[in-house]
Design an enzyme around this catalytic site. Sequence first.
Site, PDB file in Angstrom:
ATOM      1  N   TYR A 123     -49.638 -40.792   0.338  1.00  0.00           N
ATOM      2  CA  TYR A 123     -49.598 -40.177  -1.057  1.00  0.00           C
ATOM      3  C   TYR A 123     -51.168 -40.180  -1.429  1.00  0.00           C
ATOM      4  O   TYR A 123     -51.243 -40.006  -2.751  1.00  0.00           O
ATOM      5  CB  TYR A 123     -48.893 -40.943  -2.075  1.00  0.00           C
ATOM      6  CG  TYR A 123     -47.193 -40.682  -1.794  1.00  0.00           C
ATOM      7  CD1 TYR A 123     -46.593 -41.108  -0.544  1.00  0.00           C
ATOM      8  CD2 TYR A 123     -46.235 -39.811  -2.750  1.00  0.00           C
ATOM      9  CE1 TYR A 123     -45.370 -40.742  -0.293  1.00  0.00           C
ATOM     10  CE2 TYR A 123     -44.997 -39.799  -2.255  1.00  0.00           C
ATOM     11  CZ  TYR A 123     -44.530 -40.111  -1.182  1.00  0.00           C
ATOM     12  OH  TYR A 123     -43.188 -40.185  -0.734  1.00  0.00           O
ATOM     13  N   LYS A 172     -43.224 -50.545   9.202  1.00  0.00           N
ATOM     14  CA  LYS A 172     -42.887 -49.926  10.505  1.00  0.00           C
ATOM     15  C   LYS A 172     -44.118 -50.160  11.490  1.00  0.00           C
ATOM     16  O   LYS A 172     -44.717 -49.584  12.029  1.00  0.00           O
ATOM     17  CB  LYS A 172     -42.887 -48.444  10.551  1.00  0.00           C
ATOM     18  CG  LYS A 172     -42.395 -47.813  11.691  1.00  0.00           C
ATOM     19  CD  LYS A 172     -41.067 -47.896  11.911  1.00  0.00           C
ATOM     20  CE  LYS A 172     -40.875 -47.124  13.400  1.00  0.00           C
ATOM     21  NZ  LYS A 172     -39.267 -47.346  13.851  1.00  0.00           N
ATOM     22  N   ASP A 229     -40.362 -44.707  -1.647  1.00  0.00           N
ATOM     23  CA  ASP A 229     -39.895 -43.260  -2.413  1.00  0.00           C
ATOM     24  C   ASP A 229     -38.603 -42.947  -1.625  1.00  0.00           C
ATOM     25  O   ASP A 229     -37.398 -42.956  -2.385  1.00  0.00           O
ATOM     26  CB  ASP A 229     -40.735 -42.210  -1.852  1.00  0.00           C
ATOM     27  CG  ASP A 229     -40.699 -41.016  -2.712  1.00  0.00           C
ATOM     28  OD1 ASP A 229     -39.510 -41.017  -3.740  1.00  0.00           O
ATOM     29  OD2 ASP A 229     -41.269 -39.891  -2.616  1.00  0.00           O
TER      30      ASP A 229
END
Length: 341
Positions: A123, A172, A229
Site C-alpha cells: 500500500y 509469508k 486487510d
Amino acid sequence: MYTVTLIPGDGIGPSIVEAATRVIESTGVPIQWEVAAAGLAAVDIVKDPLPQSTIDSVKKNGVALKGPLTTLLGKGFRSVNVALRKEFDLYINLRPAKSFEGVVSRYKDVDIVMFRENIEEFYSGIEHYIDAQKSAAETIGVVTRFGSERIVRAAFDYARKHGRKKVTLVHKANIMKFTGGLFLDVGKSVAAEYPDITFDDKIVDNMAMQLVMKPEQFDVIVTTNLFGDILSDLCSGLVGGLGVAPGANIGTTAAIFEAVHGSAPDIAGKNLANPSAIILASAMMLEHLGETAAATRVHRAVEAILKQGTHVTRDLNPQSTTGTKEMADAIIREIKANQPE
Ligand code: NAD
C-alpha cells in the site's frame, strides 16, 4: 469539551455517522464536531477528494470519526483512506472481531484483535506499468525494520494492557524471504521482550484456514498491510459480517475511527445501513479520549440491542423493518435507561 473532526463520507456514510453522533451525544460526553469533507463528497464540492481544510482539521484536533469513502477501482484518484493514513502516519490499524449474542454467525466465542500495519508494503503506492503498452505492471512492497517493530510492539503492548495471553504474527516468509523474513525476524526479537505473552507465527495461507476452522485459538494477531486487510474482513465474517466490525487507525499524533465496511452504494440513501460498526468505532474513540465509562455504556447498549434482535437492521434480521435511524434510537434509549446515578 473535545473538538473532533467529523467526516461524513460517501454512500451510507452520512446516515451512519449521524446515528453515531446522536449516540455519543446521548452519553453526555461534550463533543464539538468539526465537519470536514473527503472522498466523492469533497470532489463534488471542491474538486479535491482530500481538501487541505480536512487535513488541517485532523491535524489540529488529533481525533476524527470518519464515514466510509468511495474509491474508484483501478482509476481516478488514489484511495483517500490510504492518503489519510500516510498523511498522519497512522501506522496501527486496529480491528477487534468479537462474537455478539443475537448476531447470527458460525461461531459464538470469537474474540480476536487484529493489528494490521497500515502504511507500508503493497500500500506504499509505489506502482507503475513497465512500458507504454502496459504489457506488465509492478507494485513494490516495502517493509522496514522501523515499521515492523512499531506495529509488533503495539500489538504486544495492547496484549499486556488488556490482559490478553497470546500474539500470533502472520507472514509469508517462506516465499517472500526478504519482506516476510524481515517482519518475522523483527517479530521474534520484540516477542523476546514480552515473556509474559505467548508468541507464535503462522504462514498466511495456513492462517486463513485456521481462522475458518478454529478461530477460538487466536487472541491478538499482528500482520503486514495486505494480509491484514484481507484477514480482518475474514475475521468480521466470523462474527456476523461487516455490519458489526469497527476499526481504528492510530498514529502518534492522530487517530481516525471508522467502520471496517465501505460506502455500500447498493443500499445508500435507503435507511437500511446497519450503524453498529461505526457506533462501536465511536466507543473506541471515547476510550481513546479517556472517556472509558461512556465507551463501556455505548458498547454495552449495542450489545443489548443486538442480543434483543428486534430493533436491528435487515442485514441482521431479514424480517426486521427497523432502519438505521430507528436502530440508533433503540441504542440511545438503552444508554439513557442505564444512565449512572
Ligand atoms: P462495502 O463494505 O461497501 O459493501 C459490501 C457489502 O456489505 C454490500 O452488499 C453492502 O450493502 C454491505 N454492507 C456494508 N456495510 C453495511 C452496513 N453498515 N449495513 C448493511 N450492509 C452493509 O464494500 P464494497 O462494495 O466492496 O465497497 C464500496 C465502496 O466502499 C468502494 O468504493 C470501496 O473502495 C469503499 N470502501 C471504503 C472503505 C473505507 O472508507 N474505510 C472500506 C472498504 C471499502
